[in-house]
Design an enzyme around this catalytic site. Sequence first.
Site, PDB file in Angstrom:
ATOM      1  N   MET A 135       0.840  -1.203   0.000  1.00  0.00           N
ATOM      2  CA  MET A 135       0.000   0.000   0.000  1.00  0.00           C
ATOM      3  C   MET A 135       0.876   1.255   0.000  1.00  0.00           C
ATOM      4  O   MET A 135       0.417   2.353   0.326  1.00  0.00           O
ATOM      5  CB  MET A 135      -0.948  -0.004   1.196  1.00  0.00           C
ATOM      6  N   LEU A 170       6.651   3.143   1.546  1.00  0.00           N
ATOM      7  CA  LEU A 170       7.530   1.984   1.705  1.00  0.00           C
ATOM      8  C   LEU A 170       8.580   2.196   2.794  1.00  0.00           C
ATOM      9  O   LEU A 170       9.076   3.307   2.996  1.00  0.00           O
ATOM     10  CB  LEU A 170       8.207   1.673   0.371  1.00  0.00           C
ATOM     11  N   HIS A 171       8.898   1.105   3.480  1.00  0.00           N
ATOM     12  CA  HIS A 171       9.932   1.108   4.524  1.00  0.00           C
ATOM     13  C   HIS A 171      10.796  -0.139   4.343  1.00  0.00           C
ATOM     14  O   HIS A 171      10.597  -0.908   3.386  1.00  0.00           O
ATOM     15  CB  HIS A 171       9.287   1.172   5.913  1.00  0.00           C
ATOM     16  N   HIS A 226       9.159  -3.537   3.548  1.00  0.00           N
ATOM     17  CA  HIS A 226       8.834  -3.723   2.134  1.00  0.00           C
ATOM     18  C   HIS A 226      10.100  -4.013   1.322  1.00  0.00           C
ATOM     19  O   HIS A 226      10.106  -4.867   0.431  1.00  0.00           O
ATOM     20  CB  HIS A 226       8.178  -2.467   1.566  1.00  0.00           C
ATOM     21  N   ARG A 284       2.037   2.468   9.569  1.00  0.00           N
ATOM     22  CA  ARG A 284       1.203   3.126  10.582  1.00  0.00           C
ATOM     23  C   ARG A 284       2.002   3.602  11.800  1.00  0.00           C
ATOM     24  O   ARG A 284       1.461   4.346  12.618  1.00  0.00           O
ATOM     25  CB  ARG A 284       0.074   2.195  11.035  1.00  0.00           C
TER      26      ARG A 284
HETATM   27  P1  AMP Z   1       1.391  -3.002   3.458  1.00  0.00           P
HETATM   28  O1  AMP Z   1       1.989  -1.963   2.572  1.00  0.00           O
HETATM   29  O2  AMP Z   1       1.387  -2.640   4.906  1.00  0.00           O
HETATM   30  O3  AMP Z   1       0.072  -3.514   2.950  1.00  0.00           O
HETATM   31  O4  AMP Z   1       2.369  -4.246   3.390  1.00  0.00           O
HETATM   32  C1  AMP Z   1       2.777  -4.786   2.153  1.00  0.00           C
HETATM   33  C2  AMP Z   1       3.540  -6.059   2.418  1.00  0.00           C
HETATM   34  O5  AMP Z   1       4.684  -5.772   3.216  1.00  0.00           O
HETATM   35  C3  AMP Z   1       2.712  -7.107   3.163  1.00  0.00           C
HETATM   36  O6  AMP Z   1       2.981  -8.397   2.607  1.00  0.00           O
HETATM   37  C4  AMP Z   1       3.229  -6.974   4.577  1.00  0.00           C
HETATM   38  O7  AMP Z   1       3.119  -8.166   5.313  1.00  0.00           O
HETATM   39  C5  AMP Z   1       4.692  -6.628   4.339  1.00  0.00           C
HETATM   40  N1  AMP Z   1       5.282  -5.965   5.497  1.00  0.00           N
HETATM   41  C6  AMP Z   1       4.776  -4.907   6.187  1.00  0.00           C
HETATM   42  N2  AMP Z   1       5.552  -4.621   7.249  1.00  0.00           N
HETATM   43  C7  AMP Z   1       6.571  -5.513   7.247  1.00  0.00           C
HETATM   44  C8  AMP Z   1       7.703  -5.744   8.087  1.00  0.00           C
HETATM   45  N3  AMP Z   1       7.929  -5.006   9.164  1.00  0.00           N
HETATM   46  N4  AMP Z   1       8.526  -6.769   7.776  1.00  0.00           N
HETATM   47  C9  AMP Z   1       8.296  -7.545   6.686  1.00  0.00           C
HETATM   48  N5  AMP Z   1       7.248  -7.384   5.852  1.00  0.00           N
HETATM   49  C10 AMP Z   1       6.396  -6.379   6.117  1.00  0.00           C
END
Ligand code: AMP
Length: 285
Positions: free
Chosen positions: A30, A33-34, A37, A187
């Site tokens: 979404m 990015l960090h 990701h 978040r």
């Molecule tokens: P999001 O952008 O939050 O929907 O996350 C996208 C993808 O990144 C999803 O598959 C999450 O599980 C993964 N993700 C989010 N935070 C982390 C993290 N701290 N470590 C590893 N993967 C993550």
Amino acid sequence: MDVFKTIKAMQQYSMEQKRNGKTVAVVPTMGFLHDGHMSLIDLARKNADVVVVTVFVNPTQFGPNEDFAQYPRDFEHDRRLCEEHGVQAIFAPEPKEMYPADCSTWVTEEKLSRGLCAKTRPTHFRGVATVVTKLFHAVLPDVAVFGQKDAQQALILGRMIRDLNFPIRMIVGPIVREADGLALSSRNKYLSAEDRSRAPAISHSLAAAQARMASFPDTDPAELRERIVAEITGSGGRIDYVEVLDAATLESPEVKTTRLIIAVAVYYGATRLIDNVLIDMVGKQ
Ligand code: AMP
């Protein structure tokens, strides 16, 4: 690096890659990015020739009173990070490209989507399964990479890929954490300085439970849970759930359970954070 806004342009790109004998990996996100990701992107690069990152804040996985409108967005930041990490293409559609005004078809997984996050977010996983299906049809990947951070989501999507015969290999990457243990999340930016200093109680309590199980494998799940609840509550967190479950089924652990998951969702202020740990039980029964 290419940026595609339409499903058609995305499909054409992927089909051309495949015609040229390349394999394609997708990393759905979404945005904002960090390093969590980025770890998935690096994993994708190791497992396919071409990496496509999708950046789409999916409206259908947010409930009516959730943070869809406020969800952090910074496309230029995302584009730069993707470029630095060797991503070949970003798929960043607008909601109207993904959802025609009269769309009425949903993908629902009906077993793993009942507990944990579904209790407070009853339509969340329907939105996730539907959007990931649509992203798969847009990107046409051979490999899809998701994070263990969203453990229930990863299980549901693995089940969906199997049940619906997507010709896609799924890879789940480990949770990336801050130095103090807090799981990285888009978040985390919502947390006040005070809550940010308290939130590591989540990962600390989970690590303590893991250590306890390593030393005392017979510890009752109810006791593990109570210890975690006490530490998080003591830090000022408000518990949504803390559950000790079979990591494969998300049901209560049984004698035959080989792996436990301890999954938590906690509010600090208005910010809801999730985290989990896995505990192997093999040889401990
Ligand atoms: P999001 O952008 O939050 O929907 O996350 C996208 C993808 O990144 C999803 O598959 C999450 O599980 C993964 N993700 C989010 N935070 C982390 C993290 N701290 N470590 C590893 N993967 C993550």
